[in-house]
Design a protein around this motif. Structure first.
Motif, short mmCIF file in Angstrom:
data_model
loop_
_atom_site.label_atom_id
_atom_site.label_comp_id
_atom_site.label_asym_id
_atom_site.label_seq_id
_atom_site.Cartn_x
_atom_site.Cartn_y
_atom_site.Cartn_z
N VAL A 63 -2.88 -3.02 30.45
CA VAL A 63 -3.90 -2.07 30.89
C VAL A 63 -4.74 -1.59 29.71
O VAL A 63 -5.98 -1.53 29.79
CB VAL A 63 -3.23 -0.88 31.61
N ASP A 64 -4.10 -1.26 28.61
CA ASP A 64 -4.84 -0.78 27.44
C ASP A 64 -5.78 -1.86 26.90
O ASP A 64 -6.91 -1.57 26.47
CB ASP A 64 -3.87 -0.34 26.34
N GLN A 65 -5.35 -3.10 26.93
CA GLN A 65 -6.20 -4.20 26.45
C GLN A 65 -7.44 -4.35 27.32
O GLN A 65 -8.55 -4.52 26.81
CB GLN A 65 -5.40 -5.50 26.43
N VAL A 66 -7.26 -4.29 28.64
CA VAL A 66 -8.39 -4.44 29.56
C VAL A 66 -9.36 -3.27 29.39
O VAL A 66 -10.59 -3.46 29.33
CB VAL A 66 -7.90 -4.54 31.01
N LEU A 67 -8.82 -2.07 29.32
CA LEU A 67 -9.70 -0.90 29.18
C LEU A 67 -10.43 -0.91 27.85
O LEU A 67 -11.62 -0.55 27.78
CB LEU A 67 -8.87 0.37 29.33
N ASP A 68 -9.75 -1.30 26.80
CA ASP A 68 -10.40 -1.35 25.49
C ASP A 68 -11.55 -2.37 25.50
O ASP A 68 -12.62 -2.10 24.94
CB ASP A 68 -9.37 -1.72 24.42
N ALA A 69 -11.32 -3.51 26.14
CA ALA A 69 -12.38 -4.52 26.22
C ALA A 69 -13.57 -4.01 27.03
O ALA A 69 -14.71 -4.43 26.80
CB ALA A 69 -11.83 -5.80 26.84
N ALA A 70 -13.31 -3.11 27.98
CA ALA A 70 -14.39 -2.55 28.79
C ALA A 70 -15.02 -1.31 28.15
O ALA A 70 -15.91 -0.69 28.76
CB ALA A 70 -13.85 -2.20 30.18
N GLY A 71 -14.56 -0.95 26.96
CA GLY A 71 -15.11 0.22 26.29
C GLY A 71 -14.64 1.52 26.89
O GLY A 71 -15.34 2.54 26.79
N ILE A 72 -13.48 1.54 27.47
CA ILE A 72 -12.95 2.73 28.13
C ILE A 72 -11.75 3.23 27.35
O ILE A 72 -10.84 2.47 27.04
CB ILE A 72 -12.54 2.42 29.59
N SER A 73 -11.76 4.53 27.04
CA SER A 73 -10.63 5.15 26.35
C SER A 73 -9.90 6.05 27.35
O SER A 73 -10.43 7.09 27.76
CB SER A 73 -11.11 5.99 25.16
N PRO A 74 -8.70 5.66 27.77
CA PRO A 74 -7.99 6.47 28.77
C PRO A 74 -7.42 7.74 28.17
O PRO A 74 -7.07 7.80 26.99
CB PRO A 74 -6.87 5.53 29.24
N ARG A 75 -7.31 8.76 29.03
CA ARG A 75 -6.65 10.01 28.65
C ARG A 75 -5.40 10.17 29.50
O ARG A 75 -5.43 9.97 30.72
CB ARG A 75 -7.58 11.20 28.89
N LEU A 76 -4.28 10.48 28.86
CA LEU A 76 -3.03 10.69 29.59
C LEU A 76 -3.13 12.00 30.36
O LEU A 76 -3.15 13.08 29.76
CB LEU A 76 -1.85 10.71 28.63
N ALA A 77 -3.19 11.90 31.67
CA ALA A 77 -3.29 13.09 32.50
C ALA A 77 -1.94 13.62 32.94
O ALA A 77 -1.76 14.83 33.12
CB ALA A 77 -4.14 12.80 33.75
N ARG A 78 -0.98 12.72 33.13
CA ARG A 78 0.35 13.14 33.56
C ARG A 78 1.34 12.04 33.19
O ARG A 78 1.09 10.87 33.45
CB ARG A 78 0.38 13.38 35.08
N ALA A 79 2.42 12.42 32.57
CA ALA A 79 3.46 11.47 32.20
C ALA A 79 4.66 11.66 33.10
O ALA A 79 4.98 12.78 33.53
CB ALA A 79 3.86 11.64 30.74
N ALA A 80 5.32 10.57 33.41
CA ALA A 80 6.56 10.60 34.17
C ALA A 80 7.51 9.60 33.53
O ALA A 80 7.16 8.89 32.58
CB ALA A 80 6.31 10.26 35.63
N ARG A 81 8.72 9.54 34.04
CA ARG A 81 9.69 8.60 33.49
C ARG A 81 9.28 7.17 33.81
O ARG A 81 9.26 6.75 34.95
CB ARG A 81 11.08 8.88 34.05
#
Length: 497
Positions: free
Chosen positions: A468-486
């Motif tokens: 997911v991070d690779q695809v988003l980085d290629a699209a110029g998108i920087s994700p923000r962690l909104a909620r973490a779970a196990r």
């Protein structure tokens, strides 16, 4: 007041360990992937359960899980109770089978200790899946047949009771287990070839009834469920890399590959990490087993595998992972225990039995300790699935993203989180873009990211985060962690530049 004999304490300790490693934190393990699919079917109307579509579990197993809904327990505990009960019942079944096949001394107790802690048996005592039934039925059927024909060593079960129990088990087997069918077919062949001629009239009548009933039950189950299961285009696409029918090569090459897969997958799944020790112990134990049961034990090790190989070559079964071959575990465990006892006896005739018992107990405790430690924080999902608990907790992420879905925000749910999101979402994720299995996560996410025109959200498991991070980085998108779970996360994203 008489004290409990030391031997009995060893039995109690083995069963105590089996309970200790199977029960704790069961409620803390959310349904994941196909488990969530099964849980969805458990709660679905009956018309969806018997509509002829392929299912991840047999209908009988699904019915048992549905029956637990009346219990005042969480679904994560209640629905898994049939698997738990089956996993615990396997221990006395294996010990009794060892005795019936002529095992002497501490071999049945060593069998019990190994079964108490073996990772595969522990895991499928805690999963909403039927693979434990594969092993249990593969142990019960020969045990009951030995008593029916009067071939069991040790205490004898009345032939009438053995015949009735065998008949019931064989009728139920196709509805509760996919894999046990191979073990039962091999057993029936053994009975007709090896035992029929010298059998008592009553045993013959029961054997005829059991054989006919099994064939009729299997035929009915095939018509109702197994035909759709074994020919499903979706399942065939999902498992295409493991199928032989479209693979290049000759039938001889495919057969050799299938035989190797069955042998290697079976032993490495039952004895992970120690397969290189288990292989010689299994061979030694099988070759030196008590003469009265040696031939049948060898038959149980070989012929069910040949049946599964034939089904795989005919494109009706998968040789894809050891969990699908757990019906082959009982004779492996019995032979390994006998081999261990023999080696210890040869090294020290006086202390050999105690050494074998201590070694099996130490192994079981070590396996159990690792399993229990893995369930405690910090969560570390193991890369080797189907050995330790895998936790992909999506329920709190669904709760967090549901208001944004209702507001019309685009939401993408990655492949490994899809089935759990559908179960825990309770209809709240219908507007989300679901990467339903089988899907190409990279391609699906790329398309979704290109269409993004406003703030969006992703639910992704830790196992998929790198992709997911690779695809988003290629699209110029920087994700923000909104909620973490196990084992999972909710990401907020904005359109790329």
């Amino acid at each position: 007041m008489h004290s409990t004999p030391p031997g009995r304490l060893w039995w109690y300790a083995a069963f105590g360990l089996a309970l200790l490693v199977r029960v704790p934190l069961l409620a803390e393990k959310p349904f994941w992937r196909d488990e969530a699919w099964v849980a969805t079917l458990v709660e679905a109307p009956l018309t969806r359960v018997v509509d002829g579509q392929p299912r991840p579990v047999p209908l009988g197993f699904l019915t048992l899980a549905r029956a637990t809904r009346v219990l005042p327990l969480s679904p994560e505990v209640a629905y898994r109770l049939p698997s738990l009960a089956c996993g615990l019942a396997l221990l006395p079944a294996l010990a009794a089978l060892a005795v019936a096949l002529g095992a002497r001394g501490v071999v049945p107790l060593v069998v019990t200790w190994l079964a108490a802690g073996l990772p595969a048996l522990v895991y499928y005592s805690r999963e909403l899946k039927p693979y434990g039934f594969d092993a249990l039925l593969a142990a019960l059927a020969p045990l009951l047949a030995l008593h029916l024909f009067g071939r069991a060593a040790g205490p004898q079960l009345a032939p009438r009771r053995a015949g009735a129990a065998l008949l019931a088990a064989l009728v139920a087997a196709p509805w509760f287990s996919f894999g046990a069918v191979f073990a039962i077919a091999a057993l029936l062949a053994w009975g007709w070839l090896a035992w029929w001629r010298g059998a008592a009239p009553a045993a013959r009548r029961w054997w005829i009834a059991a054989s006919v009933a099994f064939a009729a039950s299997l035929a009915l189950c095939f018509r109702v469920a197994l035909a759709a299961q074994s020919t499903s285009p979706t399942l065939r696409s999902t498992w295409r890399s493991f199928r032989f029918v479209d693979a290049p090569g000759s039938l001889v090459a495919h057969a050799a590959d299938a035989l190797w897969r069955y042998a290697s997958l079976s032993i490495t799944f039952v004895f992970p990490d120690l397969w290189w020790v288990a292989v010689p112990l299994v061979a030694l134990g099988a070759l030196t087993w008590a003469r009265g049961g040696r031939a049948l034990l060898g038959w149980m090790m070989v012929v069910p595998g040949l049946a599964a190989v034939g089904a795989a070559l005919a494109d009706r079964y998968l040789l894809a992972h050891g969990r699908l071959l757990l019906f082959g575990a009982p004779p492996l465990i019995l032979a390994a225990a006998a081999g261990l006892v023999l080696v210890c006896h040869r090294l020290s005739p006086a202390r050999g039995p105690h050494a074998a018992l201590a070694a099996s107990a130490a192994l079981a405790i070590a396996w159990s300790t690792a399993a229990l430690a893995h369930r405690l924080p910090p969560l570390l999902n193991h890369s080797d699935y189907f050995r330790y608990d895998t936790v992909h907790e999506v329920a709190p992420l669904i709760d967090a993203v549901a208001p944004h879905l209702a507001a019309g925000d685009p939401v993408f749910i990655a492949q490994y989180a899809t089935k759990a999101s559908l179960y825990y979402g309770r209809g709240r994720v219908s507007q989300a873009t679901l990467c339903r299995e089988p899907c190409d996560l990279r391609a699906g996410l790329q398309e979704w990211a290109r269409s993004l025109r406003s703030r969006g959200w992703l639910i992704v498991t830790d196992d998929e985060r790198t992709t997911v991070d690779q695809v988003l980085d290629a699209a110029g998108i920087s994700p923000r962690l909104a909620r973490a779970a196990r084992g999972a996360a909710l990401l907020e994203v904005q359109p790329g530049g």
